[in-house]
Design an enzyme around this catalytic site. Structure first.
Site, mmCIF file in Angstrom:
data_model
loop_
_atom_site.group_PDB
_atom_site.id
_atom_site.type_symbol
_atom_site.label_atom_id
_atom_site.label_comp_id
_atom_site.label_asym_id
_atom_site.label_seq_id
_atom_site.Cartn_x
_atom_site.Cartn_y
_atom_site.Cartn_z
ATOM 1 N N SER A 10 21.670 -7.786 -39.238
ATOM 2 C CA SER A 10 22.497 -7.986 -38.129
ATOM 3 C C SER A 10 23.716 -7.654 -37.614
ATOM 4 O O SER A 10 24.028 -6.336 -38.066
ATOM 5 C CB SER A 10 22.851 -8.605 -39.592
ATOM 6 N N TYR A 21 27.085 -6.791 -47.932
ATOM 7 C CA TYR A 21 26.249 -6.982 -46.338
ATOM 8 C C TYR A 21 25.832 -6.048 -44.922
ATOM 9 O O TYR A 21 25.364 -5.854 -44.654
ATOM 10 C CB TYR A 21 26.602 -8.989 -46.021
#
Length: 272
Positions: free
Chosen positions: A153, A166
């Site tokens: 990501s 995350y």
């Protein structure tokens, strides 16, 4: 004399591709795209109905009607990952492509009472599963000069409010991909990473974001992203298509950003 190929076609006939987290969203798009190009695909996930639905889509587009292998598995369990690989080899006899797509997203800050458990859960899904699956797949990928593609990501490249666990997990995944490219190169195994921007899949609702909020974010991204739209699973699937193909044999250790200009324009959720 330089030889120039003016047409690009992708033919994965005879290739076997295992895609984790492929029962929906980005993973499903990757599985269908590879199946359409002739690959034998392994569809995985925790929901039997969703796995079966994606497998049906893959079968419908397969040029030679190759039936996908359906594997119910939880990537946080080593025994499930081992069974996934064993069933793949048992069914198809080899393994050419591994796409580590399974991921999870949770929100929270370090002062939250449950933060450390959240952090451990995210690392288990987004990093530990990739490390273990890579570990047990090397012996098969070495035989086929195969390749690994990790779905990361753009959160690995900047801070995002309430999302530190995350961001940490995805940053670690990026580095793992680069380390493996160097380590597995002598075995002729390529390893690349795709850093994905905003693509409104079920991962957001699974993390507790309401459907209304997802729709609001999506509309804001359409207004702010340089390309004028949100991302779609096909955008990532096409990139996997290229990186897994013979057209990318000189590419390893790369981080391919697919974000519609998000990083360039600093179109972060914090700034919407």
């Amino acid at each position: 004399m330089i030889s120039i190929n003016m047409s690009v076609t992708y033919d994965f006939t005879g290739k076997v591709a295992l895609i984790t987290g492929s029962s929906g969203g980005i993973g499903a798009g990757i599985a269908v795209q590879l199946a359409q190009s002739g690959a034998s695909v392994v569809v995985t996930g925790r929901n039997a109905d969703k796995v079966a639905e994606v497998a049906k889509q893959c079968l419908n587009v397969s040029p030679k009607g190759i039936k996908p292998l359906e594997v119910l598995a939880d990537v946080t369990k080593q025994e499930d990952l081992k069974r996934m690989v064993d069933q793949t080899i048992g069914r198809f006899g080899k393994l050419d492509i591994v796409v580590n797509n399974a991921g999870a997203l949770f929100f929270g800050i370090i002062t939250d009472h449950n933060f450390y458990n959240t952090y451990k859960n995210l690392m288990s899904v987004n990093l530990d599963s990739v490390v273990y699956l890579t570990h047990i797949c090397v012996e098969y990928l070495e035989k086929t000069n195969g390749n690994i593609i990790n779905i990361s990501s753009i959160a690995s490249k900047r801070t995002v409010r309430n999302t530190s666990a995350y961001c940490i997990a995805k940053s670690a995944l990026d580095m793992f991909g680069q380390c493996m490219a160097a380590e597995l190169g002598p075995k002729r195994i390529r390893v690349n990473t795709i850093n994905v921007g905003y693509i409104p899949t079920g991962i957001y609702e699974s993390s507790g974001v309401s459907r209304d909020s997802v729709e609001t974010y999506t509309e804001l991204y359409r207004q702010r992203l340089p390309v004028g739209r949100e991302g779609r699973p096909i955008d990532v699937a096409q990139a996997v298509h290229f990186l897994a193909s013979d057209h990318a044999t000189f590419i390893t250790g790369a981080n391919l950003v697919i974000d519609g200009g998000d990083l360039a324009a600093n179109t972060c959720m914090d700034n919407l």
